[in-house]
Enzyme design. Sequence first.
Site, mmCIF file in Angstrom:
data_model
loop_
_atom_site.group_PDB
_atom_site.id
_atom_site.type_symbol
_atom_site.label_atom_id
_atom_site.label_comp_id
_atom_site.label_asym_id
_atom_site.label_seq_id
_atom_site.Cartn_x
_atom_site.Cartn_y
_atom_site.Cartn_z
ATOM 1 C CE LYS A 38 5.880 18.927 39.747
ATOM 2 N NZ LYS A 38 5.842 19.883 38.622
ATOM 3 N NE ARG A 93 9.419 24.359 33.766
ATOM 4 C CZ ARG A 93 8.620 23.971 34.763
ATOM 5 N NH1 ARG A 93 8.968 24.213 36.025
ATOM 6 N NH2 ARG A 93 7.473 23.368 34.513
ATOM 7 C CG HIS A 105 3.712 24.665 33.332
ATOM 8 N ND1 HIS A 105 2.687 24.095 34.043
ATOM 9 C CD2 HIS A 105 4.639 25.018 34.246
ATOM 10 C CE1 HIS A 105 2.987 24.109 35.341
ATOM 11 N NE2 HIS A 105 4.162 24.665 35.482
ATOM 12 N NE ARG A 126 0.836 19.995 33.008
ATOM 13 C CZ ARG A 126 0.567 20.937 32.115
ATOM 14 N NH1 ARG A 126 -0.089 20.631 31.012
ATOM 15 N NH2 ARG A 126 0.940 22.175 32.315
ATOM 16 C CE1 TYR A 168 25.310 22.338 68.528
ATOM 17 C CE2 TYR A 168 23.310 21.967 67.246
ATOM 18 C CZ TYR A 168 24.457 21.482 67.849
ATOM 19 O OH TYR A 168 24.735 20.140 67.779
ATOM 20 C CB CYS A 202 19.472 20.717 66.599
ATOM 21 S SG CYS A 202 19.575 21.744 68.074
ATOM 22 C CG MET A 203 20.888 17.038 61.339
ATOM 23 S SD MET A 203 22.390 16.062 61.098
ATOM 24 C CE MET A 203 23.553 17.299 60.572
ATOM 25 C CG ASP A 204 19.454 14.758 64.359
ATOM 26 O OD1 ASP A 204 19.273 14.665 63.135
ATOM 27 O OD2 ASP A 204 20.574 14.673 64.902
HETATM 28 C C1 LIG Z 1 4.635 20.489 38.633
HETATM 29 C C2 LIG Z 1 3.879 20.703 37.382
HETATM 30 C C3 LIG Z 1 2.480 20.690 37.396
HETATM 31 C C4 LIG Z 1 1.662 20.656 38.662
HETATM 32 O O1 LIG Z 1 1.710 21.922 39.264
HETATM 33 P P1 LIG Z 1 0.723 22.281 40.491
HETATM 34 O O2 LIG Z 1 0.864 23.746 40.632
HETATM 35 O O3 LIG Z 1 1.243 21.541 41.669
HETATM 36 O O4 LIG Z 1 -0.610 21.822 40.092
HETATM 37 C C5 LIG Z 1 1.819 20.740 36.180
HETATM 38 N N1 LIG Z 1 2.504 20.838 35.028
HETATM 39 C C6 LIG Z 1 3.855 20.881 34.979
HETATM 40 C C7 LIG Z 1 4.534 21.008 33.658
HETATM 41 C C8 LIG Z 1 4.584 20.842 36.155
HETATM 42 O O5 LIG Z 1 5.918 20.906 36.105
#
Ligand SMILES: *Cc1c(COP(=O)(O)O)cnc(C)c1O
Length: 400
Positions: A39, A137, A169, A229, A272, A319-321
């Site tokens: 992601k 969540r 999770h 995951r 700045y 700064c920005m850049d």
């Molecule tokens: C982002 C996410 C992960 C991965 O998390 P890490 O800590 O980067 O391994 C796994 N499961 C869910 C539901 C997530 O949102």
Amino acid sequence: MTEYLMRTWADIYLDRLSFNLHQIQATLPASTKVMGVVKADGYGHGDALIASSLQAEGIDFFAVSNLDEALSLRSSGIHGEILILGFTPPSQARVLSEKRITQTVFSKEYAHQLNDACLAEGVRLSAHIKLDSGMGRIGFIQDESRSAAEEIAAICRLPAIHVTGIFTHFSSADQLDEASVAYTQRQIHLFFNAVEQLERLGIRFEHKHIQNSAGIAFRSNLHGMDYARAGIILYGAPPSGEALPFALQPVMELKTVISMVKEIPAGCSISYGRTFVSTHPMRIATVPIGYADGYPRLLSNRGFMLIHGKRAPILGNICMDQLMLDITSIEDVHMGDIVTVVGQDGADRIGFDELAALCGTINYELMCLIGRRVPRVYHKDGEIVEVVDYLQQSRCENRG
Ligand SMILES: *Cc1c(COP(=O)(O)O)cnc(C)c1O
């Protein structure tokens, strides 16, 4: 190694990604496969090349946050399963189905809306059930007084939703104090309870998964899981300050170059707001990286970069850049010299975690912040294999 020289760029080392993947695979039980979490554009590393490299290593399941990210993977040639971890509007049911994207189903209301949308479109889609075992969540709430089993079982019988998996999770698996460890243990129990109750109702799941990176590192002996995951550890960064039980190699290094070197006397202000004023003669280098590149302005007068293996402190407001560095104690610095913003230079290394600590945030956030105008330069076997410059890509390339 070929040197790549631009204004500011991110070097992405695909061999290190493979190394990290193998470390993770060696840690998990043989029956638990790695789901690649890509992601947020692969945590800023670029989803296309990261996912393709993982696919070449045999990874057959990916996780993203939303439909656009899933479609981006499909158009990059990812043919394995893709799980959307969050919400997709039910109106997108047809796209989900046609592109074989697995949607997370996290409430009764959402399940029914998705099912209705599928029936209206004449399609069917795959789903994983999300159980909320304590993250708070999204998900069907499972705790000591409430069982989600009946509700989930009813959803598994909906005609247009094909439930293939169930997951939960962890909220604090990255913390190893007694209370956090007990909380993680409770989450594991609640998940197993729900799965057991569902099995008694005649429901079995092909794909069960719980662990994130912290879960893989600190709960590696969790048995009976089909997937884990893996997010941040794939990219070679730790999920927290806790030492990991295996080695990782940081996949990304962020580089910029010196654009100008100058000498200043005492009493000169830099940038700045004049937050830095010299008290003695100094040598200053300007570099073309700023907060618009994703380098946090919170690091003004606090951060540092590596030049010729030595730390050069940031002077004044970012700064920005652009920003300015103190190179008074570093010899022989010239326009065009490479500056390591994040990464290894000589014996020293600056990690996302170190900079994140200075900003009061986490390495995850700094990785994701790396801007679109920073080209990603991919290295493999000591060679540059691809350069992805987001600003040069056509606007609709991913929707073709
Ligand atoms: C982002 C996410 C992960 C991965 O998390 P890490 O800590 O980067 O391994 C796994 N499961 C869910 C539901 C997530 O949102």
